[in-house]
Scaffold this active site. Structure first.
Site, PDB file in Angstrom:
ATOM      1  CE1 TYR A   1       3.646  -5.035  14.846  1.00 25.06           C
ATOM      2  CE2 TYR A   1       4.912  -5.597  16.803  1.00 25.06           C
ATOM      3  CZ  TYR A   1       4.672  -5.744  15.453  1.00 25.06           C
ATOM      4  OH  TYR A   1       5.439  -6.602  14.699  1.00 25.06           O
TER       5      TYR A   1
ATOM      6  NE  ARG B   1      12.481  -4.858  22.434  1.00 21.24           N
ATOM      7  CZ  ARG B   1      12.019  -4.706  23.678  1.00 21.24           C
ATOM      8  NH1 ARG B   1      12.551  -5.392  24.677  1.00 21.24           N
ATOM      9  NH2 ARG B   1      11.024  -3.884  23.932  1.00 21.24           N
TER      10      ARG B   1
ATOM     11  NE  ARG C   1       8.139   1.333  22.596  1.00 21.34           N
ATOM     12  CZ  ARG C   1       8.799   0.562  21.709  1.00 21.34           C
ATOM     13  NH1 ARG C   1       8.960  -0.718  21.929  1.00 21.34           N
ATOM     14  NH2 ARG C   1       9.304   1.096  20.608  1.00 21.34           N
ATOM     15  N   PRO C   2       5.288   3.433  27.454  1.00 16.56           N
ATOM     16  CG  PRO C   2       3.381   4.740  27.257  1.00 16.56           C
ATOM     17  CD  PRO C   2       4.707   4.490  26.616  1.00 16.56           C
ATOM     18  N   GLY C   3       4.111   0.481  29.076  1.00 15.99           N
ATOM     19  CA  GLY C   3       3.973  -0.977  28.886  1.00 15.99           C
ATOM     20  C   GLY C   3       5.201  -1.620  28.263  1.00 15.99           C
TER      21      GLY C   3
ATOM     22  CB  THR D   1       6.422 -10.055  16.107  1.00 14.11           C
ATOM     23  OG1 THR D   1       7.271  -9.525  17.120  1.00 14.11           O
ATOM     24  CG2 THR D   1       4.976  -9.805  16.530  1.00 14.11           C
ATOM     25  CG  ASP D   2      10.363 -11.387  19.629  1.00 19.52           C
ATOM     26  OD1 ASP D   2       9.726 -10.359  19.304  1.00 19.52           O
ATOM     27  OD2 ASP D   2      11.572 -11.356  19.937  1.00 19.52           O
ATOM     28  CD  GLU D   3       7.284  -6.163  19.920  1.00 18.37           C
ATOM     29  OE1 GLU D   3       6.244  -5.587  20.250  1.00 18.37           O
ATOM     30  OE2 GLU D   3       8.295  -5.567  19.511  1.00 18.37           O
TER      31      GLU D   3
ATOM     32  CE  LYS E   1       2.733  -9.245  13.012  1.00 14.50           C
ATOM     33  NZ  LYS E   1       2.783  -9.225  11.518  1.00 14.50           N
TER      34      LYS E   1
ATOM     35  CG  ASN F   1      14.108  -8.980  11.213  1.00 17.58           C
ATOM     36  OD1 ASN F   1      14.094  -9.421  10.084  1.00 17.58           O
ATOM     37  ND2 ASN F   1      13.639  -9.674  12.239  1.00 17.58           N
TER      38      ASN F   1
ATOM     39  CB  ALA G   1      -0.917  -0.005   1.214  1.00 19.82           C
ATOM     40  CG  LEU G   2       3.931   2.061  -2.238  1.00 19.26           C
ATOM     41  CD1 LEU G   2       4.009   2.771  -3.583  1.00 19.26           C
ATOM     42  CD2 LEU G   2       5.334   1.623  -1.799  1.00 19.26           C
TER      43      LEU G   2
ATOM     44  CE1 TYR H   1      11.865   6.247  22.989  1.00 18.72           C
ATOM     45  CE2 TYR H   1      10.848   4.093  22.752  1.00 18.72           C
ATOM     46  CZ  TYR H   1      11.106   5.358  22.261  1.00 18.72           C
ATOM     47  OH  TYR H   1      10.595   5.720  21.031  1.00 18.72           O
TER      48      TYR H   1
HETATM   49  P1  NAD Z   1       7.709  -2.116   7.757  1.00 14.52           P
HETATM   50  O1  NAD Z   1       6.877  -1.218   8.582  1.00 14.52           O
HETATM   51  O2  NAD Z   1       9.098  -1.716   7.398  1.00 14.52           O
HETATM   52  O3  NAD Z   1       6.970  -2.421   6.375  1.00 14.52           O
HETATM   53  C1  NAD Z   1       5.601  -2.710   6.315  1.00 14.52           C
HETATM   54  C2  NAD Z   1       5.197  -2.684   4.833  1.00 14.52           C
HETATM   55  O4  NAD Z   1       3.806  -3.020   4.763  1.00 14.52           O
HETATM   56  C3  NAD Z   1       5.348  -1.304   4.182  1.00 14.52           C
HETATM   57  O5  NAD Z   1       5.948  -1.437   2.912  1.00 14.52           O
HETATM   58  C4  NAD Z   1       3.924  -0.792   4.066  1.00 14.52           C
HETATM   59  O6  NAD Z   1       3.722   0.085   2.976  1.00 14.52           O
HETATM   60  C5  NAD Z   1       3.167  -2.099   3.890  1.00 14.52           C
HETATM   61  N1  NAD Z   1       1.759  -1.984   4.304  1.00 14.52           N
HETATM   62  C6  NAD Z   1       1.260  -1.438   5.446  1.00 14.52           C
HETATM   63  N2  NAD Z   1      -0.079  -1.493   5.444  1.00 14.52           N
HETATM   64  C7  NAD Z   1      -0.448  -2.141   4.306  1.00 14.52           C
HETATM   65  C8  NAD Z   1      -1.687  -2.528   3.747  1.00 14.52           C
HETATM   66  N3  NAD Z   1      -2.849  -2.269   4.366  1.00 14.52           N
HETATM   67  N4  NAD Z   1      -1.689  -3.176   2.566  1.00 14.52           N
HETATM   68  C9  NAD Z   1      -0.525  -3.438   1.924  1.00 14.52           C
HETATM   69  N5  NAD Z   1       0.676  -3.078   2.396  1.00 14.52           N
HETATM   70  C10 NAD Z   1       0.719  -2.440   3.572  1.00 14.52           C
HETATM   71  O7  NAD Z   1       7.700  -3.515   8.502  1.00 14.52           O
HETATM   72  P2  NAD Z   1       8.870  -4.588   8.678  1.00 14.52           P
HETATM   73  O8  NAD Z   1       9.733  -4.189   9.786  1.00 14.52           O
HETATM   74  O9  NAD Z   1       9.443  -4.880   7.338  1.00 14.52           O
HETATM   75  O10 NAD Z   1       8.007  -5.831   9.179  1.00 14.52           O
HETATM   76  C11 NAD Z   1       7.443  -6.752   8.249  1.00 14.52           C
HETATM   77  C12 NAD Z   1       6.641  -7.788   9.008  1.00 14.52           C
HETATM   78  O11 NAD Z   1       7.492  -8.455   9.935  1.00 14.52           O
HETATM   79  C13 NAD Z   1       5.503  -7.208   9.848  1.00 14.52           C
HETATM   80  O12 NAD Z   1       4.407  -8.078   9.755  1.00 14.52           O
HETATM   81  C14 NAD Z   1       6.058  -7.166  11.262  1.00 14.52           C
HETATM   82  O13 NAD Z   1       5.025  -7.304  12.205  1.00 14.52           O
HETATM   83  C15 NAD Z   1       6.963  -8.370  11.245  1.00 14.52           C
HETATM   84  N6  NAD Z   1       8.107  -8.302  12.160  1.00 14.52           N
HETATM   85  C16 NAD Z   1       9.020  -7.294  12.070  1.00 14.52           C
HETATM   86  C17 NAD Z   1      10.140  -7.288  12.908  1.00 14.52           C
HETATM   87  C18 NAD Z   1      11.190  -6.213  12.850  1.00 14.52           C
HETATM   88  O14 NAD Z   1      12.121  -6.241  13.663  1.00 14.52           O
HETATM   89  N7  NAD Z   1      11.128  -5.266  11.933  1.00 14.52           N
HETATM   90  C19 NAD Z   1      10.308  -8.313  13.836  1.00 14.52           C
HETATM   91  C20 NAD Z   1       9.318  -9.295  13.939  1.00 14.52           C
HETATM   92  C21 NAD Z   1       8.251  -9.301  13.073  1.00 14.52           C
HETATM   93  O1  DAU Z   2      10.608  -8.098  18.598  1.00  8.32           O
HETATM   94  C1  DAU Z   2      10.133  -7.928  17.299  1.00  8.32           C
HETATM   95  C2  DAU Z   2       9.635  -6.520  17.101  1.00  8.32           C
HETATM   96  O2  DAU Z   2      10.789  -5.690  17.046  1.00  8.32           O
HETATM   97  C3  DAU Z   2       8.789  -6.347  15.849  1.00  8.32           C
HETATM   98  O3  DAU Z   2       7.630  -7.118  15.962  1.00  8.32           O
HETATM   99  C4  DAU Z   2       8.434  -4.882  15.610  1.00  8.32           C
HETATM  100  O4  DAU Z   2       7.769  -4.735  14.379  1.00  8.32           O
HETATM  101  C5  DAU Z   2       9.715  -4.072  15.589  1.00  8.32           C
HETATM  102  O5  DAU Z   2       9.417  -2.700  15.466  1.00  8.32           O
HETATM  103  C6  DAU Z   2      10.526  -4.315  16.853  1.00  8.32           C
HETATM  104  O6  DAU Z   2       9.846  -3.795  18.014  1.00  8.32           O
HETATM  105  P1  DAU Z   2      10.635  -3.001  19.176  1.00  8.32           P
HETATM  106  O7  DAU Z   2       9.670  -2.162  19.885  1.00  8.32           O
HETATM  107  O8  DAU Z   2      11.479  -3.938  19.962  1.00  8.32           O
HETATM  108  O9  DAU Z   2      11.635  -2.138  18.234  1.00  8.32           O
HETATM  109  P2  DAU Z   2      12.102  -0.623  18.291  1.00  8.32           P
HETATM  110  O10 DAU Z   2      13.222  -0.479  17.303  1.00  8.32           O
HETATM  111  O11 DAU Z   2      10.985   0.335  18.242  1.00  8.32           O
HETATM  112  O12 DAU Z   2      12.744  -0.522  19.773  1.00  8.32           O
HETATM  113  C7  DAU Z   2      13.793  -1.398  20.181  1.00  8.32           C
HETATM  114  C8  DAU Z   2      14.079  -1.076  21.645  1.00  8.32           C
HETATM  115  O13 DAU Z   2      14.673   0.220  21.709  1.00  8.32           O
HETATM  116  C9  DAU Z   2      12.847  -1.015  22.528  1.00  8.32           C
HETATM  117  O14 DAU Z   2      13.183  -1.520  23.808  1.00  8.32           O
HETATM  118  C10 DAU Z   2      12.528   0.476  22.616  1.00  8.32           C
HETATM  119  C11 DAU Z   2      13.892   1.120  22.521  1.00  8.32           C
HETATM  120  N1  DAU Z   2      13.947   2.450  21.880  1.00  8.32           N
HETATM  121  C12 DAU Z   2      13.391   2.586  20.654  1.00  8.32           C
HETATM  122  C13 DAU Z   2      13.418   3.805  20.009  1.00  8.32           C
HETATM  123  C14 DAU Z   2      12.800   3.975  18.651  1.00  8.32           C
HETATM  124  C15 DAU Z   2      14.584   3.500  22.514  1.00  8.32           C
HETATM  125  O15 DAU Z   2      15.120   3.342  23.632  1.00  8.32           O
HETATM  126  N2  DAU Z   2      14.620   4.713  21.874  1.00  8.32           N
HETATM  127  C16 DAU Z   2      14.043   4.921  20.657  1.00  8.32           C
HETATM  128  O16 DAU Z   2      14.076   6.074  20.160  1.00  8.32           O
END
Ligand code: NAD
Ligand code: DAU
Length: 355
Positions: free
Chosen positions: A161, A225, A291-293, A136-138, A165, A191, A35-36, A218
């Site tokens: 979130y 992680r 971050r709350p929670g 996700t592990d979350e 999921k 990742n 959906a970009l 935070y």
């Molecule tokens: P991201 O936010 O970088 O990308 C999400 C993509 O989905 C974007 O390209 C966005 O345009 C597209 N999108 C959003 N809503 C849409 C819709 N309604 N229809 C079609 N496309 C849509 O996410 P990411 O970090 O690449 O994560 C990908 C998947 O992996 C997610 O399902 C996320 O929950 C899961 N995941 C991510 C991580 C992580 O660390 N990034 C870890 C565990 C699981």
């Molecule tokens: O565990 C898998 C998840 O990892 C995925 O399901 C999510 O899509 C992905 O966004 C990620 O979630 P987190 O909340 O762990 O990732 P984030 O990068 O937002 O934050 C990583 C940790 O760093 C978390 O403990 C919050 C903290 N943080 C994050 C940001 C953005 C900070 O301390 N400062 C910040 O500005």
């Protein structure tokens, strides 16, 4: 030749997956539905430009007519569902879109697959069709200092979130248990790597360090992680797509637990060295409101995918973080585009009044 429908393939992990599959297989066709949203970025797919094996479709996973048409026209063997709203902080600010995309979007995709792959008259599924949910592990909640998440750990999500999921995961298993659909769920840890939007910890800290902005940690920064290099994650999904047993859930972890403060200090050290810039130092760190929670610790036990499919995370964090930092420093135009416009408003809202 195998045909994939990949959703969210312009986002961070989805785009890395598309590029990985195009590199690995010659005999492949990828339909990429995205959906970009703010997180989708066509620059992530530059390496696929002009490649006839990749077809990009701009659209919503919740659009029934569109998804049904794509399944009819391209008849994919495998659907890999990455598309999601993925940022915890955004889900705290505005949970509703997470229900729309992550829950409703997933159920729409499942239902469209069922309509395309199940013959009610014969009561049979077309052979060779599979649906993979990238979760996700979350969904498991948070850990104390000891123990790991296994695939049988009860779901106990805390953020809007992770609740969305977890709901989606329940629907995927419901389609397997109720209708017999061939599915897998992968649950991976955090990742990192090229092409991640700078709202997430690692790219945000790289960008802020490079531009001498404060580094917002935070709370006490001692949350843990389990960092997984994105290409290792792509390899795991590829294995699940080709060899995963139907109905199985696979945890995918980095075996690489680090505190947030360790990550930030590593980035300061590496970016400072690479740019020969002594102003990039620990004086940039700011402890801001938590971050709350906030989940304290995630830790994945990925023994099952190792035993069943032979997968393990190949990239040591020390190598992965250098490759990641190099990629961001070597792609200033990508970073400039990703951190301008709407990102500036997001950043101001999220961080300016965060004490
Ligand atoms: P991201 O936010 O970088 O990308 C999400 C993509 O989905 C974007 O390209 C966005 O345009 C597209 N999108 C959003 N809503 C849409 C819709 N309604 N229809 C079609 N496309 C849509 O996410 P990411 O970090 O690449 O994560 C990908 C998947 O992996 C997610 O399902 C996320 O929950 C899961 N995941 C991510 C991580 C992580 O660390 N990034 C870890 C565990 C699981
Ligand atoms: O565990 C898998 C998840 O990892 C995925 O399901 C999510 O899509 C992905 O966004 C990620 O979630 P987190 O909340 O762990 O990732 P984030 O990068 O937002 O934050 C990583 C940790 O760093 C978390 O403990 C919050 C903290 N943080 C994050 C940001 C953005 C900070 O301390 N400062 C910040 O500005």
């Amino acid at each position: 030749m195998k045909t994939y429908l990949i959703t969210g393939g312009a986002g961070f992990i989805g785009a890395n997956m598309v590029l990985y599959l195009l590199r690995k297989y010659t005999d492949i066709r990828i339909i990429n539905l995205d959906a970009l949203t703010y997180a989708g970025n066509m620059e992530n797919l530059q390496q696929a430009e002009g490649d006839g094996r990749h077809v990009f479709v701009h659209g919503d996973v919740g659009d029934k007519a569109l998804v049904a048409r794509l399944l009819r026209e391209h008849d994919p063997d495998c659907v890999i569902h990455f598309a999601a709203e993925s940022h915890v902080d955004r889900s705290i600010a505005d949970p509703m879109i997470f229900v729309d995309t992550n829950v409703r979007g997933t159920v729409n995709l499942l239902q469209c697959c069922k309509e395309a792959w199940y013959d009610p008259a014969q009561r049979s599924w077309r052979p060779g069709k599979k649906y993979i949910q990238v979760s996700t592990d979350e969904v498991y909640g948070a850990l104390g200092p000891e123990g790991y998440f296994t695939e049988t750990t009860p779901l106990n999500p805390h953020s809007p979130y992770s609740a969305s999921k977890a709901a989606a995961d329940h629907y995927v298993m419901a389609f397997h248990d109720t209708y017999g659909m061939s599915v897998n769920i992968t649950r991976c840890s955090n990742n990192y790597g090229p092409r991640q939007a700078p709202e997430k910890l690692i790219p945000l800290m790289i960008h802020n360090a490079q531009t001498h902005q404060p580094l917002p940690v935070y709370g006490d920064g001692l949350q843990v992680r389990d960092w997984l290099y994105v290409e290792d994650h792509c390899k795991a999904i590829d294995l699940v797509a080709t060899a995963g047993r139907s109905g199985e859930i696979y945890n995918v972890g980095g075996h690489n637990e680090r505190t947030n403060l360790f990550i930030v200090e590593t980035i300061i050290d590496q970016v400072g060295r690479r740019l020969h810039d002594s102003e990039i130092n620990e004086g940039l760190i700011r402890h801001v409101a938590d971050r709350p929670g906030h989940d304290r610790r995630y830790g994945i036990d990925s023994a099952k995918i190792r035993a069943d499919l032979g997968w393990y995370p190949e990239t040591a964090f020390e190598d992965g973080i250098v490759k990641t930092i190099d990629w961001y420093l070597d792609n200033p135009q990508w970073v400039r585009h990703a951190t301008s416009g709407a990102y500036q408003d997001y950043y101001a809202n999220m961080y300016e009044n965060r004490r």
